[in-house]
Design a protein around this motif. Structure first.
Motif, mmCIF file in Angstrom:
data_model
loop_
_atom_site.group_PDB
_atom_site.id
_atom_site.type_symbol
_atom_site.label_atom_id
_atom_site.label_comp_id
_atom_site.label_asym_id
_atom_site.label_seq_id
_atom_site.Cartn_x
_atom_site.Cartn_y
_atom_site.Cartn_z
ATOM 1 N N GLU A 43 7.926 -8.693 -3.561
ATOM 2 C CA GLU A 43 8.665 -9.757 -4.255
ATOM 3 C C GLU A 43 9.484 -10.594 -3.268
ATOM 4 O OE1 GLU A 43 12.112 -10.202 -7.729
ATOM 5 O OE2 GLU A 43 11.185 -8.269 -7.299
ATOM 6 N N THR A 44 10.138 -9.944 -2.323
ATOM 7 C CA THR A 44 10.997 -10.655 -1.362
ATOM 8 C C THR A 44 10.182 -11.557 -0.441
ATOM 9 O OG1 THR A 44 12.552 -8.797 -1.397
ATOM 10 C CG2 THR A 44 12.728 -10.348 0.449
ATOM 11 N N LEU A 45 9.005 -11.095 -0.063
ATOM 12 C CA LEU A 45 8.154 -11.854 0.871
ATOM 13 C C LEU A 45 6.983 -12.521 0.151
ATOM 14 C CD1 LEU A 45 7.974 -9.151 3.709
ATOM 15 C CD2 LEU A 45 9.483 -11.152 3.622
ATOM 16 N N SER A 46 7.183 -12.878 -1.105
ATOM 17 C CA SER A 46 6.093 -13.385 -1.939
ATOM 18 C C SER A 46 5.470 -14.673 -1.402
ATOM 19 C CB SER A 46 6.588 -13.619 -3.368
ATOM 20 O OG SER A 46 7.670 -14.545 -3.373
ATOM 21 N N GLU A 47 6.224 -15.436 -0.620
ATOM 22 C CA GLU A 47 5.653 -16.664 -0.061
ATOM 23 C C GLU A 47 4.629 -16.366 1.033
ATOM 24 O OE1 GLU A 47 8.615 -19.291 1.320
ATOM 25 O OE2 GLU A 47 9.547 -19.626 -0.643
ATOM 26 N N ASN A 48 4.681 -15.171 1.589
ATOM 27 C CA ASN A 48 3.833 -14.853 2.742
ATOM 28 C C ASN A 48 2.840 -13.722 2.513
ATOM 29 O OD1 ASN A 48 6.887 -15.440 4.098
ATOM 30 N ND2 ASN A 48 5.192 -16.671 4.873
ATOM 31 N N VAL A 49 3.172 -12.770 1.655
ATOM 32 C CA VAL A 49 2.292 -11.612 1.489
ATOM 33 C C VAL A 49 1.833 -11.499 0.048
ATOM 34 C CG1 VAL A 49 3.474 -10.416 3.367
ATOM 35 C CG2 VAL A 49 4.103 -9.919 1.002
ATOM 36 N N SER A 50 0.625 -10.973 -0.109
ATOM 37 C CA SER A 50 0.082 -10.785 -1.452
ATOM 38 C C SER A 50 0.368 -9.389 -1.983
ATOM 39 C CB SER A 50 -1.435 -11.006 -1.433
ATOM 40 O OG SER A 50 -2.067 -10.069 -0.562
ATOM 41 N N GLN A 51 0.645 -8.455 -1.086
ATOM 42 C CA GLN A 51 0.832 -7.067 -1.490
ATOM 43 C C GLN A 51 1.487 -6.312 -0.337
ATOM 44 O OE1 GLN A 51 -2.881 -5.060 -2.249
ATOM 45 N NE2 GLN A 51 -1.944 -3.057 -2.513
ATOM 46 N N THR A 52 2.227 -5.260 -0.662
ATOM 47 C CA THR A 52 2.755 -4.341 0.348
ATOM 48 C C THR A 52 2.278 -2.940 -0.003
ATOM 49 O OG1 THR A 52 4.737 -5.704 0.601
ATOM 50 C CG2 THR A 52 4.810 -3.488 1.520
ATOM 51 N N ARG A 53 1.783 -2.210 0.995
ATOM 52 C CA ARG A 53 1.285 -0.858 0.743
ATOM 53 C C ARG A 53 1.488 -0.012 1.994
ATOM 54 N NH1 ARG A 53 -4.915 -2.974 0.676
ATOM 55 N NH2 ARG A 53 -5.328 -2.896 2.930
ATOM 56 N N LEU A 54 1.351 1.297 1.832
ATOM 57 C CA LEU A 54 1.457 2.208 2.965
ATOM 58 C C LEU A 54 0.165 2.173 3.774
ATOM 59 C CD1 LEU A 54 3.266 5.315 1.429
ATOM 60 C CD2 LEU A 54 4.234 3.235 2.434
ATOM 61 N N SER A 55 0.329 2.382 5.072
ATOM 62 C CA SER A 55 -0.798 2.235 5.986
ATOM 63 C C SER A 55 -1.288 3.578 6.494
ATOM 64 C CB SER A 55 -0.374 1.371 7.182
ATOM 65 O OG SER A 55 -1.422 1.250 8.117
ATOM 66 N N ILE A 83 -1.879 -8.907 3.423
ATOM 67 C CA ILE A 83 -1.279 -7.660 2.941
ATOM 68 C C ILE A 83 -0.383 -7.098 4.035
ATOM 69 C CG2 ILE A 83 -1.759 -5.320 2.139
ATOM 70 C CD1 ILE A 83 -4.544 -6.421 1.246
ATOM 71 N N LEU A 84 0.831 -6.717 3.664
ATOM 72 C CA LEU A 84 1.756 -6.074 4.592
ATOM 73 C C LEU A 84 1.606 -4.567 4.448
ATOM 74 C CD1 LEU A 84 4.147 -6.344 6.624
ATOM 75 C CD2 LEU A 84 5.671 -6.169 4.629
ATOM 76 N N GLU A 85 1.238 -3.894 5.545
ATOM 77 C CA GLU A 85 1.124 -2.441 5.532
ATOM 78 C C GLU A 85 2.291 -1.823 6.299
ATOM 79 O OE1 GLU A 85 -3.636 -1.499 4.962
ATOM 80 O OE2 GLU A 85 -2.629 -0.901 6.813
ATOM 81 N N LEU A 86 2.835 -0.751 5.748
ATOM 82 C CA LEU A 86 3.995 -0.080 6.336
ATOM 83 C C LEU A 86 3.605 1.290 6.886
ATOM 84 C CD1 LEU A 86 6.654 -0.724 3.511
ATOM 85 C CD2 LEU A 86 6.211 -2.123 5.545
ATOM 86 N N ASN A 87 4.250 1.635 7.988
ATOM 87 C CA ASN A 87 4.097 2.968 8.567
ATOM 88 C C ASN A 87 5.203 3.854 7.984
ATOM 89 O OD1 ASN A 87 3.958 5.270 10.109
ATOM 90 N ND2 ASN A 87 4.169 4.241 12.083
#
Length: 654
Positions: free
Chosen positions: A541-553, A591-595
């Motif tokens: 939601e915070t980065l909605s202008e840049n990312v379509s989804q955030t998930r674990l990597s 998609i933003l993936e998090l470690n």
């Protein structure tokens, strides 16, 4: 009455080039004669073709030839032909101007060249054959009249920045180039270009295969016997002048390969390619049956400077029954093999064939298919039998050959089979896809690759971390064309090609685990996703202008985050290429993936649970996103804002 003489200046880059020529930076002086004879041969070819195409053109083609005239006393040499000739506009455009691109690069290379071998390649690379005359001449005079025109043109220059041009009424059809040669000093005795022996040597070495007679008047001493009845008289001698043909005029492509030596092939290659390197490979073909033709092709050892300039002409010289038709027949060879030079002599085509007809001609298409397959199979043989030569070939032309993976679907498998790619397996040696497949892990089912602008950027990309940790080989594709063909080639040898920067990557090795262990691992993953669900939703939601989804990597081991695309999305590099070419692309979200094991990510999760929608956490999210963009070599939309956020955060920690 002749028109007034007009004086003009060379354009700036031409003046600089001539200055280098006059001062002998280019040291292979013998090249000038080869270049002038080659130009004359082209003019004769074009006149004979014009006579076939235009029956109303009043020209005499019964004795087309090249003449070399020597004036030993005045050190003057003339090369003359009775070919197509040039108009005044042609002379200004072709001789008075150096219109080819790349002249700045040429001047730099000429200046840097330290020996004859280094500089000898340059004349062919940059198409400056006529200008080589100023290496040996104080003054160059060109007189020409175009076939069908009534007036001729005289052009003269000493190579010092200006030239004169005038209209002349009495010029014969064709072109003559007269050189007032420089003096020969004691160090330059090998370059006496009015010497009969020297001219014979150069014609034999460089132009023996020219299809037109190269003639020169030579003096011979004959013994004259005394008249009958004068028994006491001694024989006398007299000097006679006879015209001799200096070249054999044998078409190399019509001779058996075992009757032609390597030097003859080399000089013929240099003639048709206007280059000075040696051919890496010579290919001779003879087809009989429904379509009869002969072909003599060459794979160069050095790429021309304009290989990737789309406006450059390319193609094979086309002859019909030994009659020249065109010198850049693009229909005979695909564009991705545009570096291949040579001749095709067809038996059944019409002499009036045009480019429009060629595009539809069934025989031309059949020849093209045969030549393409032969060149590709020859490259495959070079790879197998001469690895060093293959390395040279691929380094020079691999980027062009890979264009065929996009344009030539019929030969895609063959092109893949001869291609070489950098990989993480060996930083010094490129690998084939066949060798990559042979080295795949026992449970590996896909061929992994990454695209980027440099090897270092790809090797240090966050996307590489899990693959490096598990010892899985990844292809490093750094050419711009790689961004395009990888989207068109789904698999090799039944193994799908997979970008490690797109889609989900699951490298967990379940082989050897019990079902209970597999179930436990799946449960652990589900619990972790639940633990981070609030953070991933908030970041989306915070980065909605840049990312379509955030998930674990599952692909990160060291970096806190990375950006990945959907399986069929454009890579950032491909988007950049399209935009640079003027094509509009709508903004795309990745998609933003998090470690989940990185301290920054776990700290952000805990802070989010404690502080909720705190603005400082939002700035941290933007910094996290910016770091992911920079880590993959991307460009930030607002680098100034990122720098401001980073400075504020660093200030708070000091």
């Amino acid at each position: 009455m002749n028109a007034p003489v007009e004086e003009r200046e060379f354009q700036a880059e031409t003046r600089q080039l001539l200055d280098l020529m006059v001062h002998s930076v280019y040291s292979n002086k013998d090249s000038f004669l080869r270049e002038l004879i080659s130009n004359a041969s082209d003019a004769l070819d074009k006149l004979r073709l014009a006579s076939f195409q235009d029956k109303d053109l009043e020209v005499d083609v019964s004795d087309l030839h090249i003449t070399i005239e020597r004036d030993v006393e005045n050190r003057r040499l003339t090369i003359r032909d009775n070919g197509i000739g040039m108009s005044r506009e042609d002379v200004v455009g072709l001789i008075g101007t150096l219109a080819r691109s790349g002249t700045a690069e040429l001047r730099a290379k000429l200046t840097e060249a330290k020996d004859a071998a280094a500089s000898a390649d340059l004349i062919g690379q940059f198409g400056i054959g006529f200008y080589s005359t100023f290496m040996v001449a104080d003054t160059v005079t060109l007189v020409t009249r175009k076939a069908g025109e009534s007036e001729g043109t005289r052009w003269r220059s000493s190579g010092e920045g200006t030239y004169t041009i005038e209209t002349v009424a009495d010029a014969p059809q064709g072109t003559s180039v007269t050189l007032d040669l420089k003096p020969v000093d004691t160090d330059d005795h090998l370059y006496d270009y009015v010497s009969e022996a020297k001219i014979r040597e150069l014609v034999k070495r460089y132009s023996d295969f020219i299809a037109w007679p190269i003639r020169m008047d030579v003096e011979r001493t004959e013994k004259v016997e005394p008249a009958d009845g004068d028994e006491d008289a001694e024989p006398t001698e007299k000097t006679v002048v006879e015209t001799q043909t200096l070249n054999s005029m044998k078409a190399l492509w019509a001779r058996p390969k075992d009757e032609v030596d390597a030097e003859e092939y080399t000089q013929f290659y240099r003639h048709v390619s206007h280059a000075w390197d040696e051919p890496l490979e010579t290919i001779a073909l003879r087809a009989e049956g429904t379509f009869e033709y002969q072909a003599l092709l060459f794979i160069p050892s050095q790429a021309p400077f304009d290989l990737f300039m789309r406006e450059r002409p390319h193609g094979i010289h086309l002859y019909v029954k030994r009659v020249f038709i065109m010198d850049d027949c693009e229909e005979l060879i695909p564009e991705y093999l545009r570096f291949v030079k040579g001749v095709v002599d067809a038996a059944d085509l019409s002499l009036n064939v045009s480019r429009e007809i060629l595009q539809q001609d069934r025989q031309i298409r059949a020849i093209r298919r045969r030549l393409t397959k032969k060149v590709l199979s020859t490259i495959k043989d070079i790879r197998t039998e001469r690895p060093d030569d293959y390395t040279t070939l691929w380094n020079q032309f691999g980027r062009a050959i890979k264009e065929g993976l996009i344009a030539d679907t019929d030969n895609r498998d063959a092109i893949l089979g001869i291609s070489a790619f950098e990989s993480t397996h060996d930083p010094e040696t490129a690998t084939s896809l066949e060798d990559y497949v042979a080295r795949m892990k026992p449970n590996q089912t896909e061929i992994y690759y990454i695209t980027g602008e440099s090897r270092s950027a790809m090797e240090n990309s966050p996307h590489m971390e899990a693959f490096r940790a598990r010892g899985i080989e990844v292809l490093l594709l750094g050419d711009p064309v790689d961004e395009v063909w990888t989207g068109n080639v789904p698999e090799f040898d039944g193994k799908p090609l997979r970008s490690i920067a797109k889609g989900e990557v699951d490298l967990d090795d379940d082989e050897g685990k019990t079902q209970e262990e597999k179930d436990a691992a799946e449960k652990e993953r589900a619990e972790r996703e639940e633990q981070f669900s609030d953070l991933t939703s908030w970041l989306t939601e915070t980065l909605s202008e840049n990312v379509s989804q955030t998930r674990l990597s599952t692909r990160l081991t060291d970096s806190p985050a990375c950006l990945v695309g959907d399986t069929f999305s454009f890579s950032p590099q491909l988007e950049k290429l399209y935009r640079a070419s003027g094509q509009f692309l709508p903004p795309s979200k990745r998609i933003l993936e998090l470690n989940p094991d990185h301290p920054l990510v776990t700290a952000l999760k805990d802070a989010r649970a404690e502080k909720g929608d705190d603005e400082s956490l939002a700035d941290t999210a933007r910094l996290l996103y910016g770091m992911a963009v920079i880590a993959e070599g991307g460009e930030l939309d607002d680098p100034a804002h990122f720098a401001k956020l980073l400075a504020a955060r660093l200030t708070a920690t000091v």
